[in-house]
Write an enzyme that holds these catalytic residues in place. Structure first.
Site, PDB file in Angstrom:
ATOM      1  N   ASP A  54      10.119  50.808  33.568  1.00 64.88           N
ATOM      2  CA  ASP A  54      11.525  51.991  33.738  1.00 64.88           C
ATOM      3  C   ASP A  54      12.753  51.064  34.477  1.00 64.88           C
ATOM      4  OD1 ASP A  54      12.209  54.437  34.866  1.00 64.88           O
ATOM      5  OD2 ASP A  54      11.986  53.713  37.047  1.00 64.88           O
TER       6      ASP A  54
ATOM      7  N   THR B 269      16.879  55.003  31.697  1.00 67.44           N
ATOM      8  CA  THR B 269      17.471  54.485  32.935  1.00 67.44           C
ATOM      9  C   THR B 269      17.620  52.787  31.645  1.00 67.44           C
ATOM     10  OG1 THR B 269      15.403  53.879  33.310  1.00 67.44           O
ATOM     11  CG2 THR B 269      17.255  55.285  35.019  1.00 67.44           C
ATOM     12  N   THR B 270      16.513  52.758  31.212  1.00 67.02           N
ATOM     13  CA  THR B 270      16.945  51.427  30.071  1.00 67.02           C
ATOM     14  C   THR B 270      17.879  51.393  28.975  1.00 67.02           C
ATOM     15  OG1 THR B 270      14.437  51.477  30.404  1.00 67.02           O
ATOM     16  CG2 THR B 270      15.468  49.453  29.120  1.00 67.02           C
TER      17      THR B 270
ATOM     18  N   ASP C 144      10.030  60.821  36.519  1.00 68.43           N
ATOM     19  CA  ASP C 144      11.276  61.303  34.603  1.00 68.43           C
ATOM     20  C   ASP C 144      11.531  61.929  34.407  1.00 68.43           C
ATOM     21  OD1 ASP C 144      11.823  58.715  35.771  1.00 68.43           O
ATOM     22  OD2 ASP C 144      11.753  57.522  34.242  1.00 68.43           O
TER      23      ASP C 144
END
Length: 543
Positions: free
Chosen positions: A74, A107-108, A405
């Site tokens: 994550d 988020t990546t 998520d």
């Protein structure tokens, strides 16, 4: 005067004052050198995260100074736990965090995109283009890409009868996580949890009503959704019944103990009679408190504070099961779920302040002494708990992050039900659109448009590389097919299912999430390109 530190100036009365203190001790980077330093720092963060992108992305192991180990892919968690020194690198961490707070997913991807934009900006700087022109060009290109996303987005009705599209989107989110071996089950749990608490009129989801609990032991497949509250406590006495039906709960924040004498002076018990009188007083008080709870009609007492063995024994004798040391957030959640009121004093307890639950049972885990309480069939069935099991603490923590998520993505779809296709399909489509738009621009910004288009391609390139495919060949082939077939759902076949059509593979992403990635990454790069001066003390410079 010349030996004084800093740059001197004089006011209208001829008095000297210092503009910048310790000027001669400052280490300073300006102009293109400063920009190159920023870009290097931002790219190094993005390169670290790039290998974690996609369903075949690799995990990172983070070890804290205390020796605590976290294994995750994550992006927000990796960056939060990284020990970052450089100021621009810290901005990248905040970028990922803001994507996590706002959207909960991507988020990546947002960091990889920002890193690619910085890489392209460096090439443009080397051509001699001014950073402000690059930043403005990127912003215009991002607006063009977002407009194109709107054009290629599909929408579906969010309803309780057909949850399949929501489950498919949640599965896309969980595809890259540790829980992908029970992929479908986790996605269904996330969707059911959100739909249980969703307010369809306001199109909003109250996350306060979704609690995620974990307990070491069992397998990930044992994870369940409880329509109620799970608390990590057991009944205060081992002889109390383990299952209660049609329960009326008294939710107390006052302790089961006699009131303390409010005096600053010492109370000395000097004789046996005094001691017996004190014991008698305590017993009467305990008895009175238990009776007050019984009189209100309660069949279970949930207490925020502890109580001693004497009170515990009395509760058992009076057949009033009780739970002690229940934390503040749990107390509030129990009150919401059961429709009860939190009572601060025994005198205020009455029948209308009791909560109602159809079933309260104690869970036991194998041969361990671990026990938990489940409060189900509540008056307000909108409070739910996702109860995660796993082989060790690390797996449970990662499963919690993954579920978070997925829940966030489903929440976004309740708010805005438009979707785009994943596997880099949306990025390739937007890259083609911005590249075509660049040909229509006569000003210098066309370079920034093409650079933005190249940066967007870095996401499918990373996906292909992480999946063990030949990145350039795969991307070129998919891009050519998208142009030829005019199909924006064609992406990278990461799972090697034999088709590049993400619509067929059910790889779906939230439009809101994708738009936010483009906007946040562009805003950060624009901000970095406008910083042309770094000052810091020469001994503590972290460049």
């Amino acid at each position: 005067m010349a030996s004084m530190p800093g740059t001197l100036a004089f006011d209208e009365y001829g008095r000297p004052f210092i503009i910048i203190r310790d000027q001669q001790n400052q280490k300073r980077l300006t102009g293109v050198d400063a920009l190159k330093s920023h870009i290097l720092a931002g790219r190094s963060i993005a390169d670290t995260l790039k290998t974690s992108l996609g369903p075949k992305g690799l995990d990172k192991m983070m070890v804290s100074p205390d020796g605590d180990v976290t294994v995750t892919n994550d992006g927000a968690t990796i960056l939060k736990l990284m020990d970052v020194d450089h100021e621009i690198a810290k901005l990248m961490v905040q970028l990922s965090q803001s994507q996590d707070d706002e959207i909960g997913d991507g988020t990546t991807g947002v960091v990889v995109l920002a890193g690619a934009l910085l890489e392209q900006a460096e090439l443009l700087l080397d051509k001699g283009i001014h950073p402000i022109r690059i930043a403005d060009g990127f912003e215009l290109a991002a607006q063009c890409a977002v407009k194109h996303l709107e054009k290629i987005a599909d929408s579906f009705p969010v309803d309780f009868t057909n949850l399949e599209p929501l489950i498919q989107t949640a599965m896309t989110t969980l595809g890259s996580k540790i829980v992908n071996k029970c992929h479908r089950q986790m996605a269904e749990i996330a969707v059911q949890a959100v739909m249980a608490v969703a307010d369809m009129e306001k199109r909003d989801v109250n996350f306060e009503l979704i609690k995620v609990e974990g307990k070491v032991g069992g397998r990930l497949e044992d994870t369940v959704l409880v329509k109620g509250v799970v608390i990590d406590k057991d009944f205060s006495h081992p002889q109390m019944p383990k299952v209660l039906k049609d329960v009326k709960l008294a939710i107390l924040t006052c302790p089961f103990e006699p009131p303390k004498p409010k005096t600053k002076h010492k109370l000395d018990v000097t004789s046996v009679e005094d001691y017996k009188a004190l014991r008698q007083y305590e017993a009467e008080k305990f008895s009175e408190m238990v009776q007050q709870v019984k009189d209100a009609g309660a069949t279970l007492a949930i207490c925020q504070w502890g109580f001693d063995d004497e009170a515990n024994h009395l509760l058992l004798q009076r057949q009033l099961p009780a739970v002690r040391w229940v934390g503040g957030p749990e107390i509030e959640l129990i009150a919401i779920a059961t429709g009860g009121r939190i009572v601060p004093r025994f005198e205020e307890l009455s029948a209308d302040k009791l909560g109602h639950a159809g079933l309260v049972r104690e869970l036991q885990f194998g041969t361990t002494k671990d026990r938990m309480l489940v409060i189900e069939e509540c008056k307000n069935s909108r409070a739910v708990t996702i109860f995660i099991r796993g082989g060790n603490k690390m797996i449970i923590e990662e499963a919690k992050r993954s579920i978070h998520d997925a829940v966030c993505v489903v929440r976004n779809l309740v708010q805005d039900n438009r979707v785009v296709y994943g596997g880099g399909a949306a990025e390739i489509a937007c890259a083609i659109a911005t590249s075509q738009e660049a040909d229509k621009i006569s000003s210098l910004e066309q370079y920034a448009f093409r650079a933005f288009s190249d940066a967007l391609e870095s996401v499918p390139l990373a996906l292909a590389e992480n999946s063990g495919l030949s990145p350039i060949h795969t991307l070129t082939e998919v891009k050519a097919r998208q142009v030829k077939e005019r199909n924006p759902a064609l992406g990278i076949d990461c799972m090697l299912k034999g088709t590049s059509d993400m619509k067929e593979q059910h790889v779906i992403e939230s439009l809101h999430s994708k738009k936010q990635q483009f906007v946040l990454a562009t805003q950060l790069v624009k901000m970095i390109l406008k910083i042309d001066d770094i000052r810091s003390p020469s001994d503590g410079m972290s460049m």
